[in-house]
Motif scaffolding. Structure first.
Motif: not given
Lengths: 535, 151
Positions: A339, A346-347, A351, A433, A436-437, A439-441, A443-444
């Motif tokens: 990522f 991804r919002g 990355g 930003n 959000r980045l 939070d995405h990480g 979860a993954r």
């Protein structure tokens, strides 16, 4: 007595990762160079890894936070307005003394974030231009790793084979493989075979407590011996108070305190600053004069601004089986860059990387490591300890930290160091930003750990003890109105002043920055070797 | 340098430590190990820590005597826990420092290290065996198309 009593050709301030590299290259080219370092040499035989109390010393004299460690070479930092604490070590070798030596490079896209993603600024140089210096630095530091990583353009052969994955790394790789995600053995500045007179890593574990066998590339064992052999002069215990200037606005030397506190002046034709992303703006802001009333090279007011840390989130997966995570270099096993590049779906822009670290020692397990509070005391303690001890995998989400002017280093109005020099104060807010980045990480990372067999996960949304990477406080750029130094690290406003540490980084990328910082320093040194005599 | 904890406070410390990390199975309680000297050194690190630890231990003694009219070491386990919880609420900085110091001393003690199945030694100079990296396991991932964006 000062080490030198005449005007030197080049004066380097700071003997860490970049100061060592630039000093070596200049000395090798036959240029007279003096380096002033506020710390001293650290005796490798005195590293904690050699002593029975090693596991406690991470909390005391080897704590990465200078506000806790409080050694004489350290200076205080006001972090009350920052959710992230800056970490550093002040000695010959700088923070490479206690770093974990995870050694990835930036991606080509990191140098063109404005052109590709419409954010921040493009760098005034490309990956291709920096690549020869990455390669040279790899040879000097000694890198274990493996070519063929699809996340990067082809690289030159690594100096030694990769660090073994161990049970912990193999477990995590199974998770990445199950999801079809990228992973690769980390490039690490730790040699796995004898290299350049250094011994091979013996997998002992706590690289952050210093490497007594010299397998880890701290610059006191890589660059400095060579630099000194080539005639470089290094004065330790020398804390620079300010950089002095001529009436015409050229740097002409420094005022510094020696190890006994006595004040000296040292004149130089060229001054190179290598004090890290906090120490460098602190020094420039403390160097006020009639020509530079707001601090040296600070006519734009940009010195200290655009501070970047790399915000870290951590997901610690808990596994049912023992992982032997106490074996192997603590920060280096596997990296995933699935990522890393921008995907706006991804919002967020830019990355992150996953850095998979090793397990915790017994003391660190009880204390929650760097990401969690201590385990409960009392009747619940033993069960909690058993659930965590040697059963955790630490997946760090390292987010690209884009520059924002309100994130900055300023001088503290009250706090000062032992010599009365105003201390830095950190002002930092996590951007939307970045949130959000991360939070995405998170979860993954949870998905990857579950795929690897984790039965539980503990999330740290933003790691306070994560200010390892200090960047962006005197950024490079082609436009003198929007940057402090040019593409060779030369200050736009002071043509014989150079900055070679993380301060000059335009953006942070989403990887540990030391290989980039050192490559930039070597590039600046090459420029100086070519052009210094024409200044 | 004078000791932070008086001899008369050693029983209080031992009892306190045994509530922070009680004995269980093969593992000793923290108070059963000889940790008080180590804690004294931690407490003596600076004038501020000396004062904090001295005041904190005194608070444990006072809480026991005022609320339960007995010395801390003479209270039963649940009552000792209640006293410690009270001190933790009122003196959180001291209490966290105490817990961290006890964890540090306990989990670096040879008797505990042995029970964790580890060798009782420093990480160096022996380290651990360094296996070879099995390069073949990267074969599939190495065949992926480039993940990086050309710039």
């Amino acid at each position: 007595m000062p080490a030198v009593d005449h005007r030197v050709e080049v004066l380097v301030i700071g003997a860490g990762a970049s100061g060592a590299a630039v000093t070596w290259r200049l000395a090798e080219a036959g240029i007279e160079v003096l380096c002033l370092e506020q710390g001293g040499w650290v005796d490798p035989t005195a590293y904690p890894a050699m002593s029975d109390d090693w596991d406690i010393r991470r909390q005391t004299d080897f704590h990465p936070n200078p506000n806790i460690r409080r050694l004489p070479a350290d200076y205080p930092i006001d972090t009350s307005a920052s959710p992230i604490d800056p970490l550093m070590y002040n000695a010959v070798g700088g923070s490479t003394i206690h770093w974990s030596a995870h050694f990835p490079r930036l991606h080509p896209s990191d140098f063109r974030v404005r052109s590709l993603d419409g954010v921040a600024e493009d760098w005034p140089l490309s990956y291709e231009e920096l690549e020869p210096f990455y390669d040279l630095n790899d040879r000097m530091m000694g890198v274990s790793g493996m070519v063929g990583d699809p996340a990067y353009p082809p690289k030159s052969p690594r100096q030694t084979p990769p660090i073994p994955l161990g049970k912990l790394g193999e477990t995590m790789v199974r998770g990445f493989e199950k999801l079809g995600w990228h992973w690769w053995p980390s490039d690490s500045a730790i040699v796995t075979r004898p290299y350049d007179g250094r011994r091979a890593c013996n997998n002992c574990g706590p690289c952050d407590l210093g490497c007594p066998i010299g397998a880890k590339a701290s610059t006191d064992v890589t660059y400095w011996p060579r630099a000194l052999r080539h005639g470089a002069i290094l004065e330790t215990g020398a804390r620079v108070r300010e950089i002095t200037v001529t009436r015409s606005g050229l740097a002409d030397g420094v005022v510094y305190h020696d190890a006994h506190g006595e004040v000296h002046e040292q004149k130089a034709r060229i001054v190179v600053v290598a004090c890290n992303g906090v120490g460098t703006p602190r020094l420039l802001l403390n160097s006020r004069s009639a020509v530079f009333p707001d601090g040296l090279a600070n006519g734009t007011g940009l010195v200290g601004r655009n501070l970047m840390f790399h915000p870290y989130a951590v997901v610690r997966g808990i596994f049912p089986q023992r992982l032997e995570g106490f074996k192997g270099p603590i920060g280096c096993s596997v990296i995933s860059q699935e990522f890393y590049e921008t995907d706006r779906a991804r919002g967020f822009v830019r990355g992150y990387s996953f850095q998979v670290a090793r397990g915790l020692s017994p003391v660190a397990t009880a204390l929650g490591g760097i990401s969690n509070p201590p385990l409960p005391w009392g009747a619940r303690h033993r069960r909690a300890f058993d659930a965590h001890w040697d059963r955790g995998i630490f997946v760090a989400v390292i987010g690209d930290d884009l520059p924002e002017e309100h994130n900055r280093v300023v001088l503290d109005a009250e706090l000062s160091d032992a010599h009365g020099i105003p201390a830095p104060r950190i002002l930092y807010t996590l951007s939307d930003n970045s949130r959000r980045l991360l939070d995405h990480g998170i979860a993954r990372a949870g998905e990857a750990l579950a795929a690897a067999g984790a039965i539980d996960a503990v999330v740290t949304p933003l790691l306070r003890t994560a200010g390892w990477h200090l960047m962006g406080t005197a950024t490079m750029g082609s436009d003198p109105r929007r940057s402090v130094v040019d593409g060779h690290g030369r200050a736009h406003e002071v043509k014989n002043l150079y900055i070679v540490d993380g301060s000059a980084m335009v953006t942070g990328g989403a990887v540990n920055p030391t290989s980039t910082i050192q490559a930039l320093a070597l590039r600046t040194a090459d420029h100086l070797v070519r052009d210094a005599r024409n200044l | 340098m004078a000791r932070v904890f008086a001899d008369s406070q050693v029983p209080v410390m031992r009892a306190c430590l045994n509530r922070l990390i009680p004995a269980e199975g093969d593992f000793p309680g923290a108070g059963d190990l000889d940790l008080v000297d180590h804690l004294d050194r931690v407490a003596a690190a600076s004038a501020a820590t000396r004062r904090m630890f001295a005041d904190g231990v005194r608070a444990i003694e006072l809480e026991s005597e005022h609320r339960h009219t007995r010395a801390f070491a003479e209270l039963d386990g649940p009552t000792q826990d209640a006293v410690l919880e009270g001190v933790e609420r009122v003196h959180p900085v001291f209490f966290e420092a105490l817990v961290c110091a006890v964890y540090g001393a306990y989990y670096s003690h040879a008797a505990v290290i042995e029970r964790l199945g580890l060798d009782v030694r420093a990480p160096q100079p022996l380290g651990h065996a360094l296996a070879q990296f099995p390069e073949a396991i990267t074969e599939a991932i190495g065949k992926r198309p480039p993940l990086y964006r050309p710039a």
